[in-house]
Write an enzyme that holds these catalytic residues in place. Structure first.
Site, PDB file in Angstrom:
ATOM      1  N   LEU A 261      24.141  53.056  22.114  1.00 43.64           N
ATOM      2  CA  LEU A 261      22.741  53.445  22.257  1.00 43.64           C
ATOM      3  C   LEU A 261      22.600  54.695  23.118  1.00 43.64           C
ATOM      4  CD1 LEU A 261      19.777  52.837  21.684  1.00 43.64           C
ATOM      5  CD2 LEU A 261      19.744  51.420  23.756  1.00 43.64           C
TER       6      LEU A 261
ATOM      7  N   HIS B  75      15.052  63.607  37.948  1.00 48.31           N
ATOM      8  CA  HIS B  75      15.191  62.675  36.834  1.00 48.31           C
ATOM      9  C   HIS B  75      14.477  63.156  35.590  1.00 48.31           C
ATOM     10  CE1 HIS B  75      16.388  60.141  40.229  1.00 48.31           C
ATOM     11  NE2 HIS B  75      17.065  59.453  39.344  1.00 48.31           N
TER      12      HIS B  75
END
Length: 774
Positions: free
Chosen positions: A26, A709
């Protein structure tokens, strides 16, 4: 022996399973999609195959009812935001243009649009995207994802139970949207949200759901009467629906306490409760409300957050007691198995004796199935499993691998004086200013620089024997030279060596400390596509030799500016590991602290004047119940001080924390007695700086002005605006300028631009300070 007739209906189930796939398929597919190498159709196909593989694995292992809806491309709370249509205004255009790209924009941001704030999922190391709500929020049901995934599982011939974040927890996790008054309470939107959940539940029933699980872990925290009344109202209304599946309300991570009678009396069809660790109190709490007669109880007796084997006989005893408190008792893990690695049998390098003590998701599934069978059919049917389990538990209890008399003797003589600096902060601050001679608003980074493909390849080649140690170390030295040169040219004031030799901020140290085990395939999701391999703390901890001194000394030899020594603190070493469960955490923390203390002292002796000991997990490990806070914070802050208190007054101790709510631990942050603390602040618009100022925090602070982030590059103007906002709370003589966190996950182009903008912002604001001499 358990009566066969008393528990004939017991089923085995889980609340969720690791999402990534055996080889992190994934992660690779999602990151490939972001880079344009994987199409949306290919990404969806990979996701579908991973879900089917997981469900078949669970069914083949003996799980009677598989979960659906726990799968996510990025985060299950973000999925819930999509399901209820709570799209922030700044993201609506992206979502309307392309739902998948809009979803990822909410998670990661774009160059023009900031992402949702990220913080820790209760006291775990999983991060979720915080919903942004306001009085104008309009909820719109979109049940496409949960319905589609349910149909996929049913098409495989499986009994499936959709799992959703419950409405009360969703609202309690939310925050006021930008521009909304800070005192706005998202829970006031409950009456607006419940019809949306009603619609989703009806859609799931139409799609074939017999049961739906609504997760309400927020109810294990201390809740106000208003919160509890909201929960009672929510489940009174949802329970009264005529067009719905049966409802299983789940809580985990701790005991329900005052919420137990609320849920026990609610007109729902079952409860799923945690019975491990502090949540073992749920047994007495459940008995106190008269049990769950007429309802289903799913008993989480297998620890879903740690990797040690279950005590099967102890769990069977708990389950037998629970048979008297509910009409039907099923068996599960304490929470989603998302928080543990996939399969311990993949770990071929771990000592076989220790491997007997480990249970990852696959092994925990087997434990759940065995317990359900023993409960339903009698313990004779699992006699072999019980005998093997007894032998494995005894092996661990008696093992010399877990007990080092020298370490225990050293920790036994610790005194309070060992965890106190020799001079108070005011004296130290003056000594440090004289020694370091930094300008106002000094700039620095948190520690790591980008971990390039070349660096990862070099580490892999070293492990594979394709290069020798000399060649590898030459590669690391070249990277350090580049990082130091860049920082000097950019104008950063306190440098770092960039940590090119480190694979992970905990694993790197764990591999050099006795008592720790490293895994090869033990990946666990931290956030999005960021997966980590938490080491396993199996025995007593000591430091055979220095771990960081060589590279820090080399970096310092390249520059006249101070280079920070970089260590991970003792609480984070515990929190981001699978910690041993056979002794108090405080004892383990002292062992780790003493090992790190030796490293701090060796760094200082090597000429390092600034040493950063990161504790990003201090807040995340805070117990969920206020009654448990003081004991935890006492040993956690003591462990940090024990690590750092042996240095001279003019050696500056930094610490760093990120992605958590800090307002309720400001006193503990003060008690760390660090000279400088840097914190995540960019996404929350420097809220933490205001919290520290309001609490009268007296030391130096670096609230982040660059959100690492997200791939977006903040402009110098944006960084300047955040910095000026910081100055409204923290005076210039105590304010640092830095990113939110380390830079290892970012690429060099964005890092270069972002740090150049950060330094420009610091210089521009510095030039406007009164009496500035820089």
């Amino acid at each position: 022996m358990t009566s066969k007739s008393a528990a004939a209906a017991a089923r085995a189930t889980v609340y969720g399973y690791p999402r990534q796939g055996q080889n992190r398929e994934l992660k690779k597919a999602v990151e490939g999609y972001w880079k344009g190498r994987v199409s949306a159709a290919e990404l969806r196909q990979t996701a579908s195959e991973l879900r089917a593989t997981t469900w078949r694995r669970l069914a083949d292992a003996g799980i009677d009812e598989v979960p659906t809806g726990d799968f996510s491309y990025y985060d299950h709370v973000l999925d819930t935001t999509m399901m209820v249509g709570a799209i922030p205004a700044r993201h609506r255009a992206e979502v309307e243009a392309d739902a998948l790209d809009g979803y990822f924009a909410m998670a990661r941001g774009t160059q023009d649009v900031t992402p949702l704030e990220m913080t820790k999922w209760f006291d775990t190391n999983y991060h979720y995207l915080v919903p942004e709500l306001g009085p104008d929020t309009i909820f719109i049901a979109d049940s496409a994802k949960p319905v589609a995934e349910l149909k996929e599982a049913l098409a495989l011939g499986l009994t499936a139970r959709p799992v959703l974040v419950g409405p009360v927890t969703y609202l309690l996790l939310a925050k006021p949207a930008p521009g909304v008054a800070a005192d706005f309470e998202p829970l006031t939107l409950l009456d607006r949200l419940l019809p949306v959940y009603a619609e989703v539940l009806a859609d799931l029933r139409s799609a074939g759901a017999s049961w739906v699980q609504l997760d309400e872990p927020a109810l294990v925290q201390d809740r106000t009467p208003a919160d509890l009344n909201a929960a009672a109202r929510a489940y009174r209304e949802l329970g009264a629906l005529t067009d719905r599946p049966k409802l299983l309300v789940a809580s985990y991570f701790d005991r329900l306490g005052e919420a137990m009678p609320v849920l026990a009396k609610a007109p729902v069809d079952g409860l799923a409760l945690d019975f491990t660790g502090p949540a073992a109190a749920n047994l007495d709490n459940l008995a106190a409300v008269g049990g769950l007669h007429g309802k289903r109880l799913v008993a989480g007796v297998v620890d879903g957050r740690n990797v040690w084997i279950n005590d099967l006989e102890k769990s069977l005893s708990t389950l037998a007691t629970l048979l008297g408190l509910a009409d039907r008792v099923d068996v599960a893990a304490s929470c989603s198995l998302l928080h543990v690695p996939l399969d311990a049998t993949a770990e071929r390098a771990i000592d076989p004796q220790i491997a007997r003590w480990l249970a990852f998701a696959g092994q925990k599934t087997a434990e759940i199935v065995a317990l359900a069978r023993g409960l339903s059919q009698g313990t004779d049917t699992i006699a072999a499993e019980l005998a093997a389990n007894r032998a494995d538990l005894a092996s661990r209890a008696d093992s010399a691998l877990a007990h080092d008399p020298a370490v225990r003797a050293r920790t036994a003589v610790i005194t309070d004086a060992d965890s106190r600096r020799s001079q108070p902060y005011a004296v130290r601050a003056a000594a440090q200013r004289s020694h370091l001679r930094l300008p106002p608003l000094p700039t620095t980074t948190i520690g790591s620089f980008p971990q390039t493909t070349d660096l990862r390849t070099a580490r892999a080649d070293l492990r594979a024997g394709l290069i020798d140690t000399v060649a590898y170390e030459q590669r690391i030295e070249a990277e350090i030279r580049e990082v130091i040169s860049f920082q000097e040219k950019t104008g950063i004031d306190v440098l770092v060596h960039g940590e090119p030799e480190r694979n992970d901020m905990v694993q790197y140290f764990a591999e050099q400390l006795t008592g720790y085990l490293a895994t090869q395939h033990g990946w666990v999701q931290s956030y999005g596509t960021r997966y980590v391999r938490p080491p396993i703390l199996a025995g007593d901890i000591s430091r055979p030799e220095p771990m960081t001194v060589r590279w820090t000394r080399y970096a310092q030899s390249l520059t006249n500016r101070p280079v920070k020594g970089m260590l991970t603190g003792p609480v984070t070493m515990l929190a981001w590991s699978f910690v041993r469960d056979d002794q108090p955490l405080a004892d383990t923390a002292r062992q780790v602290a003493l090992a790190l203390r030796g490293e701090v002292n060796d760094l200082e002796a090597a000429g390092t004047s600034v040493i950063q000991v990161d504790e990003p997990a201090l807040r995340e490990t805070l117990p969920l119940r206020a009654a448990d806070h003081s004991a935890y914070l006492a040993w956690a802050t003591e462990a940090f001080r024990l690590t750092t208190s042996g240095v001279r007054p003019n050696t500056q101790i930094h610490t760093h924390m990120c992605y958590a709510e800090f307002g309720d631990i400001v006193a503990a942050i003060d008690d760390l007695d660090a000279d400088v603390i840097s914190l995540e602040a960019a996404r929350s618009h420097l809220q933490v700086a205001r919290e520290l100022a309001e609490a009268g925090y007296p030391r130096e602070v670096g609230p982040g002005v660059y959100d690492i982030h997200s791939p977006r590059v903040p402009s110098a103007v944006e960084a300047t605006a955040l910095l000026r906002k910081g100055l409204q709370a923290i005076p210039a003589e105590r304010l640092w300028v830095n990113p939110d966190c380390g830079l290892k996950t970012r690429g060099w182009p964005e890092v270069r631009a972002s740090l150049e903008h950060l330094v420009t912002a610091a210089r521009d604001v510095r030039s406007t300070l009164p009496d500035n001499e820089s």
